[in-house]
Write an enzyme that holds these catalytic residues in place. Structure first.
Site, PDB file in Angstrom:
ATOM      1  N   GLU A 123      27.047 -14.227  22.298  1.00  0.00           N
ATOM      2  CA  GLU A 123      27.196 -14.869  23.607  1.00  0.00           C
ATOM      3  C   GLU A 123      28.305 -14.150  24.351  1.00  0.00           C
ATOM      4  O   GLU A 123      29.343 -13.808  23.765  1.00  0.00           O
ATOM      5  CB  GLU A 123      27.565 -16.353  23.489  1.00  0.00           C
ATOM      6  CG  GLU A 123      26.470 -17.255  22.975  1.00  0.00           C
ATOM      7  CD  GLU A 123      26.896 -18.727  22.994  1.00  0.00           C
ATOM      8  OE1 GLU A 123      27.775 -19.077  23.820  1.00  0.00           O
ATOM      9  OE2 GLU A 123      26.357 -19.504  22.203  1.00  0.00           O
ATOM     10  N   GLU A 161      29.192 -21.320  16.600  1.00  0.00           N
ATOM     11  CA  GLU A 161      30.562 -21.755  16.902  1.00  0.00           C
ATOM     12  C   GLU A 161      31.040 -22.897  16.011  1.00  0.00           C
ATOM     13  O   GLU A 161      31.483 -23.953  16.499  1.00  0.00           O
ATOM     14  CB  GLU A 161      30.679 -22.110  18.385  1.00  0.00           C
ATOM     15  CG  GLU A 161      30.382 -20.906  19.275  1.00  0.00           C
ATOM     16  CD  GLU A 161      30.632 -21.142  20.756  1.00  0.00           C
ATOM     17  OE1 GLU A 161      30.968 -22.284  21.145  1.00  0.00           O
ATOM     18  OE2 GLU A 161      30.503 -20.177  21.532  1.00  0.00           O
TER      19      GLU A 161
END
Length: 518
Positions: A298, A158
């Protein structure tokens, strides 16, 4: 709500890829050295069929991978070797997230989580690529090229969020430069090794200056983060990429502490996962690359590790419903996470605290675990699917199916920060009437109907009746494990003509597995 299914067991089918079990998430590498983490991994590998695990912190200093000694870098692989040896011994591969930055290489002093992951670029790119090169070569030496060629190497986590990528200058461009240097390093070892990114967080909308109503929320366009620019960068600079990774949580907030001021957390449709995967595929198809793999490294009903839905029955219904809508749309969809041995926000304050895990810290399986256990029973040939079911056929011709009573196909479970919100969520779902007809079966074919609802297979219901002990006693843990195992199982049989007709009321949020016996 009604669940209506009519299947001819001999009808034509199409391939059903078990993309949901190809990878599952975990917190950080160092947690994988604990006994309970390894015991729970063994359980989910066997019962849910997970093939690989992704986690943060592989290069974190607590793994002692890279230290500076007298001005020279020194590598130590013992902790990684121990972790990977244990995983591979269970038949589970690492899905390798390359990060975070070792202290000896960090550009600045920014750290994420209480365990202080180095969320910065390297001060010296050559030292970073030397680490990556040495690590990959060590893995090949230890496990063999054929094994490592089956792994996936993902660059960072991220980086679109400042929390995970704190640097001077253009953060996007600096991540792309890190990706390029890393990917070229790995491909220089052998072009057959698989590398990808950008591992960006949940999709977003254009900024809103008001709280949207339900109609407006459903019509919003959700955009992938950095995917188009990443593909363009790799094309322009001839950077190798084998897969695209992203984290399509069905919400407008990527972390507990990142919520737009003056606005409640927004939740999205249970179909949003399928929509986001279609968006990723469209971006890839519009790029200069051939058909790249899609790995969602995720995914969960929310990105909060203190969301009480994760402990409860609606999480199981969400998993089955979302996956049913997204059949064959990705190469992997990694549930975040398999275990509550997870410490990004520190230890949970109670045995059930809303943690991401399929299994709680003490090893008690949650309803979400049953959802993946049921999905693992599906065959490799798809006969039917919709928001409330998947029906499949195994290689030996037997039929297996999963069903769920999901409250409303337009909404995902609301993010429940307070336990009292669970009662309102339960009330939002009514019993469903399931009507299933299976024809062309062997005469008198036998089936098992296994159901998980609030009173069957749901440990948190029993825990609440115990007045929610923080750390259950051994006797209480035995009772909780018994509650988890106490699913409702009913044996059914087709008639002499090979027809099975089922009419059952499915309780709110319940999940069901129908399996033809051998």
């Amino acid at each position: 709500m009604n669940i209506n299914i009519h299947i001819d067991s001999k009808q034509a089918g199409r391939p059903l890829d078990h993309f949901w079990s190809r990878c599952v998430g975990a917190g950080r590498a160092h947690e994988g050295l604990r006994a309970n983490w390894q015991e729970q991994l063994a359980l989910v590998a066997k019962q849910c069929g997970f093939k690989s695990v992704r986690f943060h912190g592989l290069f974190h200093d607590e793994m002692f991978v890279c230290r500076e000694r007298d001005g020279e870098l020194f590598y130590n692989w013992q902790y990684i070797d121990e972790l990977f040896d244990r995983m591979l011994g269970l038949g589970v591969r690492p899905f390798v997230e390359l990060g975070f930055m070792p202290e000896a290489l960090t550009e600045n002093d920014w750290r994420c989580f209480w365990w202080k992951g180095g969320a910065t670029p390297p001060a010296d790119m050559n030292k970073w690529t030397a680490l990556v090169d040495a690590f990959v070569r060590h893995c090949i030496d230890r496990y063999g090229f054929d094994e490592v060629a089956g792994w996936r190497f993902e660059v960072w986590n991220e980086p679109n969020l400042p929390y995970f990528w704190q640097c001077e200058g253009d953060r996007e461009r600096r991540y792309f430069d890190l990706y390029a240097a890393t990917a070229r390093t790995i491909k220089a070892i052998d072009p057959a090794l698989k590398v990808g990114g950008p591992a960006t967080s949940n999709f977003h909308t254009d900024q809103l200056d008001h709280v949207p109503d339900e109609t407006e929320l459903r019509s919003l366009v959700w955009k992938a983060v950095w995917i188009e620019s990443f593909l363009s960068y790799c094309t322009k600079h001839r950077v190798p990429v084998d897969f695209i990774s992203a984290h399509p949580y069905p919400s407008d907030f990527p972390l507990d502490d990142v919520v737009k001021p003056g606005r409640p957390r927004l939740r999205r449709s249970v179909r949003s996962t399928a929509e986001d995967l279609a968006t990723l595929r469209a971006h890839i198809d519009a790029s200069a690359f051939d058909r790249l793999e899609i790995h969602c490294t995720e995914w969960n009903s929310s990105p909060s590790s203190r969301d009480h839905v994760h402990d409860e029955l609606p999480a199981a219904a969400f998993i089955i419903s979302a996956i049913a809508c997204a059949i064959n749309a990705a190469d992997s969809l990694a549930y975040w996470t398999f275990t509550d041995c997870f410490e990004e926000a520190g230890a949970g304050d109670r045995a059930f605290h809303g943690g991401f895990g399929l299994i709680n810290f003490q090893g008690v399986a949650k309803p979400a675990f049953h959802a993946y256990r049921f999905l693992h029973r599906l065959g490799d040939e798809l006969l039917s699917h919709d928001v409330d079911h998947i029906v499949s056929r195994r290689a030996d011709g037997r039929i297996s199916a999963v069903l769920c009573n999901y409250a409303d196909d337009r909404m995902a479970p609301v993010d429940c920060k307070q336990r009292e919100q669970i009662a309102a969520l339960r009330a939002a779902c009514d019993p469903a009437q399931a009507r299933l007809t299976l024809t062309n079966l062997p005469p008198c074919a036998r089936f098992d109907w296994e159901q998980v609802d609030d009173e069957h297979g749901c440990a948190v219901t029993r825990w609440k009746a115990m007045d929610m002990p923080q750390s259950p006693s051994p006797e209480q843990l035995a009772a909780l494990r018994a509650a988890t195992a106490d699913t409702r199982i009913e044996q059914l049989q087709a008639d002499d003509d090979g027809v099975l007709k089922i009419e059952r009321e499915v309780p709110p949020w319940a999940v069901v597995c129908l399996t033809q016996r051998a």
